[in-house]
Design an enzyme around this catalytic site. Structure first.
Site, PDB file in Angstrom:
ATOM      1  NE  ARG A   1     -42.324 -11.358  44.100  1.00 11.72           N
ATOM      2  CZ  ARG A   1     -43.308 -12.259  44.021  1.00 11.72           C
ATOM      3  NH1 ARG A   1     -43.066 -13.551  44.123  1.00 11.72           N
ATOM      4  NH2 ARG A   1     -44.552 -11.872  43.820  1.00 11.72           N
TER       5      ARG A   1
ATOM      6  CG  HIS B   1     -50.126 -11.677  41.590  1.00 14.57           C
ATOM      7  ND1 HIS B   1     -48.970 -10.940  41.759  1.00 14.57           N
ATOM      8  CD2 HIS B   1     -49.705 -12.955  41.419  1.00 14.57           C
ATOM      9  CE1 HIS B   1     -47.922 -11.738  41.703  1.00 14.57           C
ATOM     10  NE2 HIS B   1     -48.337 -12.975  41.500  1.00 14.57           N
TER      11      HIS B   1
ATOM     12  CG  HIS C   1     -48.862 -16.694  38.148  1.00 16.46           C
ATOM     13  ND1 HIS C   1     -47.507 -16.752  37.957  1.00 16.46           N
ATOM     14  CD2 HIS C   1     -49.045 -16.051  39.331  1.00 16.46           C
ATOM     15  CE1 HIS C   1     -46.890 -16.179  38.987  1.00 16.46           C
ATOM     16  NE2 HIS C   1     -47.811 -15.751  39.838  1.00 16.46           N
TER      17      HIS C   1
ATOM     18  CB  CYS D   1     -45.382 -19.935  42.098  1.00 21.72           C
ATOM     19  SG  CYS D   1     -45.224 -20.128  43.885  1.00 21.72           S
TER      20      CYS D   1
ATOM     21  CG  ASN E   1     -47.032 -12.432  37.701  1.00 18.48           C
ATOM     22  OD1 ASN E   1     -45.934 -12.464  38.201  1.00 18.48           O
ATOM     23  ND2 ASN E   1     -48.134 -12.505  38.407  1.00 18.48           N
TER      24      ASN E   1
HETATM   25  P1  HMG Z   1     -38.364 -21.854  57.805  1.00 15.37           P
HETATM   26  O1  HMG Z   1     -37.287 -22.806  57.375  1.00 15.37           O
HETATM   27  O2  HMG Z   1     -39.617 -22.408  58.412  1.00 15.37           O
HETATM   28  O3  HMG Z   1     -37.784 -20.666  58.725  1.00 15.37           O
HETATM   29  O4  HMG Z   1     -38.744 -20.990  56.538  1.00 15.37           O
HETATM   30  P2  HMG Z   1     -37.183 -20.634  60.149  1.00 15.37           P
HETATM   31  O5  HMG Z   1     -37.683 -19.376  60.780  1.00 15.37           O
HETATM   32  O6  HMG Z   1     -37.359 -21.953  60.866  1.00 15.37           O
HETATM   33  O7  HMG Z   1     -35.600 -20.428  59.841  1.00 15.37           O
HETATM   34  C1  HMG Z   1     -34.825 -21.428  59.212  1.00 15.37           C
HETATM   35  C2  HMG Z   1     -33.587 -20.810  58.599  1.00 15.37           C
HETATM   36  O8  HMG Z   1     -33.985 -19.846  57.582  1.00 15.37           O
HETATM   37  C3  HMG Z   1     -32.734 -20.048  59.587  1.00 15.37           C
HETATM   38  O9  HMG Z   1     -31.400 -20.173  59.145  1.00 15.37           O
HETATM   39  C4  HMG Z   1     -33.156 -18.619  59.398  1.00 15.37           C
HETATM   40  O10 HMG Z   1     -32.151 -17.685  59.741  1.00 15.37           O
HETATM   41  C5  HMG Z   1     -33.424 -18.565  57.912  1.00 15.37           C
HETATM   42  P3  HMG Z   1     -30.394 -21.244  59.805  1.00 15.37           P
HETATM   43  O11 HMG Z   1     -30.343 -20.860  61.262  1.00 15.37           O
HETATM   44  O12 HMG Z   1     -30.992 -22.598  59.564  1.00 15.37           O
HETATM   45  O13 HMG Z   1     -29.114 -21.016  59.041  1.00 15.37           O
HETATM   46  N1  HMG Z   1     -34.402 -17.530  57.549  1.00 15.37           N
HETATM   47  C6  HMG Z   1     -34.123 -16.473  56.742  1.00 15.37           C
HETATM   48  N2  HMG Z   1     -33.013 -16.126  56.077  1.00 15.37           N
HETATM   49  C7  HMG Z   1     -33.054 -14.982  55.364  1.00 15.37           C
HETATM   50  N3  HMG Z   1     -34.156 -14.196  55.270  1.00 15.37           N
HETATM   51  C8  HMG Z   1     -35.302 -14.534  55.916  1.00 15.37           C
HETATM   52  C9  HMG Z   1     -35.304 -15.716  56.696  1.00 15.37           C
HETATM   53  N4  HMG Z   1     -36.233 -16.314  57.468  1.00 15.37           N
HETATM   54  C10 HMG Z   1     -35.669 -17.408  57.987  1.00 15.37           C
HETATM   55  N5  HMG Z   1     -36.381 -13.751  55.802  1.00 15.37           N
HETATM   56  C11 HMG Z   1     -39.567 -19.039  55.444  1.00 15.37           C
HETATM   57  C12 HMG Z   1     -39.753 -20.017  56.569  1.00 15.37           C
HETATM   58  C13 HMG Z   1     -40.819 -18.190  55.339  1.00 15.37           C
HETATM   59  C14 HMG Z   1     -38.360 -18.166  55.729  1.00 15.37           C
HETATM   60  C15 HMG Z   1     -39.313 -19.856  54.151  1.00 15.37           C
HETATM   61  O14 HMG Z   1     -40.347 -20.777  53.993  1.00 15.37           O
HETATM   62  C16 HMG Z   1     -39.241 -18.985  52.930  1.00 15.37           C
HETATM   63  O15 HMG Z   1     -38.308 -18.220  52.741  1.00 15.37           O
HETATM   64  N6  HMG Z   1     -40.268 -19.081  52.027  1.00 15.37           N
HETATM   65  C17 HMG Z   1     -40.325 -18.203  50.902  1.00 15.37           C
HETATM   66  C18 HMG Z   1     -40.958 -18.884  49.766  1.00 15.37           C
HETATM   67  C19 HMG Z   1     -41.052 -17.915  48.617  1.00 15.37           C
HETATM   68  O16 HMG Z   1     -40.334 -16.929  48.546  1.00 15.37           O
HETATM   69  N7  HMG Z   1     -41.958 -18.234  47.678  1.00 15.37           N
HETATM   70  C20 HMG Z   1     -42.139 -17.441  46.528  1.00 15.37           C
HETATM   71  C21 HMG Z   1     -42.764 -16.114  46.809  1.00 15.37           C
HETATM   72  S1  HMG Z   1     -44.524 -16.209  47.054  1.00 15.37           S
HETATM   73  C22 HMG Z   1     -45.174 -16.170  45.467  1.00 15.37           C
HETATM   74  O17 HMG Z   1     -44.458 -16.226  44.511  1.00 15.37           O
HETATM   75  C23 HMG Z   1     -46.665 -16.000  45.335  1.00 15.37           C
HETATM   76  C24 HMG Z   1     -47.059 -14.580  44.914  1.00 15.37           C
HETATM   77  O18 HMG Z   1     -46.424 -14.210  43.710  1.00 15.37           O
HETATM   78  C25 HMG Z   1     -48.595 -14.494  44.765  1.00 15.37           C
HETATM   79  C26 HMG Z   1     -49.175 -15.595  43.854  1.00 15.37           C
HETATM   80  O19 HMG Z   1     -48.743 -15.717  42.704  1.00 15.37           O
HETATM   81  O20 HMG Z   1     -50.042 -16.319  44.338  1.00 15.37           O
HETATM   82  C27 HMG Z   1     -46.650 -13.544  45.974  1.00 15.37           C
HETATM   83 MG    MG Z   2     -47.091 -14.751  41.756  1.00 14.99          MG
END
Ligand code: HMG
Ligand code: MG
Length: 293
Positions: free
Chosen positions: A10, A202, A204, A235, A244
């Site tokens: 992931r 966690h 990095h 990220c 990580n």
């Molecule tokens: P948004 O654009 O504000 O969402 O995104 P929305 O609710 O306004 O929806 C917009 C569109 O996205 C719509 O589609 C929704 O259906 C779709 P449209 O009608 O335009 O075709 N949508 C989705 N589609 C599939 N699955 C979903 C989903 N939700 C909405 N779940 C949102 C908000 C949170 C979805 C977006 O910002 C996003 O996906 N962000 C994810 C970012 C991410 O994955 N970052 C990496 C992971 S975090 C990380 O790595 C840190 C960590 O490791 C810890 C650390 O290291 O610190 C965990």
């Molecule tokens: Mg991370």
């Protein structure tokens, strides 16, 4: 005994430039499980527009050959993600908040407060289905956008996530800027609102501090560690962040200190070289490099 959460499939693959076929992701997950890793983050049900690398998480879950005793989890930022995770058969989900307002906006397009509201729904739905929820707090040691992050903001995020029912909160040094004394200080403050078992590290490894920082946490009896095979990833919303800490490096250190992990290190090193071959990338684990035959 130390508990490892394997992030390669992931956190690792979400930030690799190469798009990996679902079958290869599933093979990676299966091989990691065979090495003895029992907590595997297998994918992410986020917007495919935001993270195209994770768009095929349904397919990946469908292809995994489930091994008894292994928990296969996934990130779920909202109810849409949660429903997808349930349909795909995830055993556990994770919600992810930040201690920095700026990072929250860049990563999930909403404020910290709004994110907690979304997670409330996810946690309630998960409780109804008896699905455990893990929480993340990003940027606990520093933020790529706002710089310093007050400890009080980290503590507030932990308290919110625990209050929602997260069984554990994993503390993300998202850009790997922490150093051991700072980590010790921040973790001590976090331990004023959570038990050691409720916290995970966690880290990095962007600045090469992760192993030393983990040691600071181990000294405080925090025994859950997130790591990524071959040090894969980063990220996408934290420029310059590397992956990580490598799982192999953590295991080598722990075994060397007489701590058990239940993981077969030579077997993991073989998996590490295999996935780097698939990605055509250099292996970022020092231990894997040293043990290369
Ligand atoms: P948004 O654009 O504000 O969402 O995104 P929305 O609710 O306004 O929806 C917009 C569109 O996205 C719509 O589609 C929704 O259906 C779709 P449209 O009608 O335009 O075709 N949508 C989705 N589609 C599939 N699955 C979903 C989903 N939700 C909405 N779940 C949102 C908000 C949170 C979805 C977006 O910002 C996003 O996906 N962000 C994810 C970012 C991410 O994955 N970052 C990496 C992971 S975090 C990380 O790595 C840190 C960590 O490791 C810890 C650390 O290291 O610190 C965990
Ligand atoms: Mg991370």
């Amino acid at each position: 005994m130390i508990t490892l959460y394997e992030m390669g499939a992931r956190d690792g693959l979400q930030n690799e430039p190469v798009m990996v076929p679902a079958a290869v992701k599933a093979e990676l997950i299966d091989r990691l499980a065979q090495c003895g890793l029992q907590h595997i983050e297998a994918g992410s049900f986020v917007s495919p527009r935001w993270i195209p690398q994770m768009a095929d998480s349904e397919a990946v879950f469908g292809l995994i050959k489930r091994q008894a005793g292994v928990t296969y989890s996934a990130l779920t930022p909202n109810m849409q993600g949660f429903e997808r995770a349930m349909a795909a058969g995830a055993d556990e989900v994770a919600v992810f908040a930040a201690a920095s307002e700026a990072f929250s906006q860049k990563n999930i397009n909403c404020s910290i407060r709004e994110s907690i509201q979304r997670f409330t729904q996810v946690c309630e739905a998960a409780r109804d289905k008896n699905i455990p929820v893990r929480g993340y707090v990003s940027t606990v040691m520093g933020c790529p956008y706002q710089g310093k992050v007050p400890e009080a903001d980290v503590v507030m995020a932990i308290e919110e996530l625990l209050a929602l029912g997260c069984y554990q909160v994993s503390l993300g040094d998202t850009i790997g800027v922490g150093t051991p004394r700072q980590v010790s200080q921040v973790l001590k403050t976090c331990l004023s609102v959570a038990s050691p078992a409720q916290l995970a590290m966690h880290f990095h490894d962007t600045y090469g501090q992760a192993l030393a920082n983990l040691l600071s946490g181990l000294e405080l009896d925090i025994t859950t560690i997130d790591a990524s095979v071959a040090g894969l990833g980063g990220c996408p919303y934290a420029k310059g962040a590397s992956g990580n800490v490598a799982t192999e490096d953590v295991i080598y250190m722990l075994h060397g200190m007489g701590m058990d992990t239940g993981v077969d290190l030579p077997q993991l090193v073989a998996v590490s070289h295999w996935i780097c071959g698939q990605l055509e990338c250099q292996n970022r684990s020092k231990v894997a490099q040293a043990m290369e035959t």
